[in-house]
Design an enzyme around this catalytic site. Structure first.
Site, PDB file in Angstrom:
ATOM      1  CG  ASN A  33      -1.725   1.229   1.398  1.00 35.04           C
ATOM      2  OD1 ASN A  33      -1.765   2.069   0.495  1.00 35.04           O
ATOM      3  ND2 ASN A  33      -2.391   1.365   2.537  1.00 35.04           N
ATOM      4  CD1 TRP A  34       3.328   0.856  -2.894  1.00 28.14           C
ATOM      5  CD2 TRP A  34       3.453   2.010  -4.800  1.00 28.14           C
ATOM      6  NE1 TRP A  34       3.957   0.058  -3.825  1.00 28.14           N
ATOM      7  CE2 TRP A  34       4.049   0.743  -5.000  1.00 28.14           C
ATOM      8  CE3 TRP A  34       3.421   2.913  -5.882  1.00 28.14           C
ATOM      9  CZ2 TRP A  34       4.602   0.359  -6.228  1.00 28.14           C
ATOM     10  CZ3 TRP A  34       3.970   2.540  -7.101  1.00 28.14           C
ATOM     11  CH2 TRP A  34       4.557   1.275  -7.263  1.00 28.14           C
ATOM     12  CG  HIS A  94      -5.677   2.079   5.374  1.00 30.07           C
ATOM     13  ND1 HIS A  94      -5.210   2.963   6.304  1.00 30.07           N
ATOM     14  CD2 HIS A  94      -4.698   1.170   5.174  1.00 30.07           C
ATOM     15  CE1 HIS A  94      -3.983   2.605   6.663  1.00 30.07           C
ATOM     16  NE2 HIS A  94      -3.644   1.516   5.994  1.00 30.07           N
ATOM     17  CD  GLU A  97      -3.368  -2.260   7.377  1.00 33.50           C
ATOM     18  OE1 GLU A  97      -2.350  -2.578   6.759  1.00 33.50           O
ATOM     19  OE2 GLU A  97      -3.892  -1.140   7.280  1.00 33.50           O
ATOM     20  N   GLY A 124       2.837   2.337  10.838  1.00 34.81           N
ATOM     21  CA  GLY A 124       3.787   3.433  10.704  1.00 34.81           C
ATOM     22  C   GLY A 124       4.540   3.756  11.983  1.00 34.81           C
ATOM     23  CB  SER A 145       5.521  -1.956  11.982  1.00 37.45           C
ATOM     24  OG  SER A 145       5.143  -0.616  12.278  1.00 37.45           O
ATOM     25  N   GLY A 183       2.976  -1.060   4.296  1.00 37.54           N
ATOM     26  CA  GLY A 183       3.026   0.360   3.989  1.00 37.54           C
ATOM     27  C   GLY A 183       4.451   0.791   3.694  1.00 37.54           C
ATOM     28  N   GLY A 184       5.093   1.406   4.680  1.00 38.90           N
ATOM     29  CA  GLY A 184       6.421   1.997   4.504  1.00 38.90           C
ATOM     30  C   GLY A 184       7.434   1.099   3.797  1.00 38.90           C
TER      31      GLY A 184
HETATM   32  P1  13P Z   1       3.225   0.398   7.721  1.00 38.84           P
HETATM   33  O1  13P Z   1       3.707  -0.881   7.071  1.00 38.84           O
HETATM   34  O2  13P Z   1       3.957   1.611   7.217  1.00 38.84           O
HETATM   35  O3  13P Z   1       3.169   0.282   9.192  1.00 38.84           O
HETATM   36  O4  13P Z   1       1.705   0.617   7.206  1.00 38.84           O
HETATM   37  C1  13P Z   1       0.816  -0.436   7.285  1.00 38.84           C
HETATM   38  C2  13P Z   1      -0.396  -0.073   6.504  1.00 38.84           C
HETATM   39  O5  13P Z   1      -1.124   0.827   6.864  1.00 38.84           O
HETATM   40  C3  13P Z   1      -0.662  -0.830   5.281  1.00 38.84           C
HETATM   41  O6  13P Z   1      -1.931  -0.552   4.788  1.00 38.84           O
END
Ligand code: 13P
Length: 254
Positions: free
Chosen positions: A12-13, A98, A170, A176, A216, A237-238
């Protein structure tokens, strides 16, 4: 590793990557991940990069996802994007609900369920996100919150649609923050989600639905998280924003 369900790992960018940056990333991923057959691979760029990324992954094992979709088919809805528009770019998956959209765009379970029905009506697959905040976890309300989100966000789906739906657990406190749920914490909630699916649908549906963990996820924790029996993939995400970290997550998961 041997899994009951095929892993699905999606990047998920979020609101990152210009078109040029997106193409750079996708070139790297194509190169690194060409041999992967054991995992369904998905990238979810921002809307503005879908067209170009779609062209680049045509001949690859990477599939395209969007980060949101309108529940409407078209018309006077300024700023919204419909299913037909996404299908033009061969989008297959749509992330819905989300926690960032629940928080900043005030998306409700009722809206998410209408969107999920619209995604299925277009023969796309929703990735429906659920998860508790830190405050809710510390108050011992994780199952209450996740259960309510499941019942609300999946309302109206029939068994066939549910089987084609992907869930993403999540926990908001893990997004994050660098602080992932432990594999045991993830497994506990994933097992609860599967039990709830048995109640809401039936055990054969519950057995087939893939439940991703998100929050994470990184190369160093992917293996332990993915080895849990009810964890069937990841929503990243990241760490999905760089070729090296996203490919390492995938390679470490198989
Ligand atoms: P992170 O991997 O940056 O914690 O984000 C997770 C996320 O929200 C994926 O949708």
């Amino acid at each position: 590793m041997q899994k009951e369900r095929k892993l699905i790992i999606a990047g998920n960018w979020k609101m990152n990557k210009t078109v040029a940056e997106a193409l750079d990333l996708v070139h790297g991923l194509k190169r690194e991940l060409a041999a992967i057959k054991e995992v369904d691979l998905v990238v979810c760029p921002p809307f503005t990069a879908l067209c170009e990324v779609s062209r680049q992954i045509l001949d690859s094992n990477i599939r395209l996802g969007a980060q949101n979709m309108s529940e409407q088919n078209g018309g006077a809805y300024t700023g919204e994007i419909s299913a037909v528009m996404l299908k033009e770019f061969s989008v297959r998956y749509v992330i819905l609900g989300h926690s960032e959209r629940r928080q900043h765009q005030a998306e409700t379970d009722a809206l998410i369920s209408r969107k999920a029905l619209a995604v299925h009506a277009a023969a796309l697959k929703p990735i429906v996100c659920i998860g508790e905040t830190l405050q809710e976890r510390e108050a011992g309300k994780t199952e209450e919150v996740v259960g309510r989100q499941l019942r609300g966000s999946l309302a109206g789906l029939n068994k066939e649609q549910m089987q084609e739906t992907i869930l993403a657990y999540e926990p908001v406190w893990a997004i994050g923050t660098g602080r992932n749920a432990t594999p045991e914490q993830a497994q506990e909630v994933h097992a609860f989600i599967r039990r709830t699916l048995t109640e809401l649908f039936d055990s054969s549906v519950a057995k087939r639905v893939r439940i991703q963990y998100g929050g994470s996820v990184k190369p160093s924790n992917a293996r332990d998280l993915m080895s849990q029996p009810d964890v069937d993939g990841a929503l990243v995400g990241g760490a999905s924003l760089e070729t090296r970290s996203f490919s390492d997550i995938i390679k470490n998961s198989i």
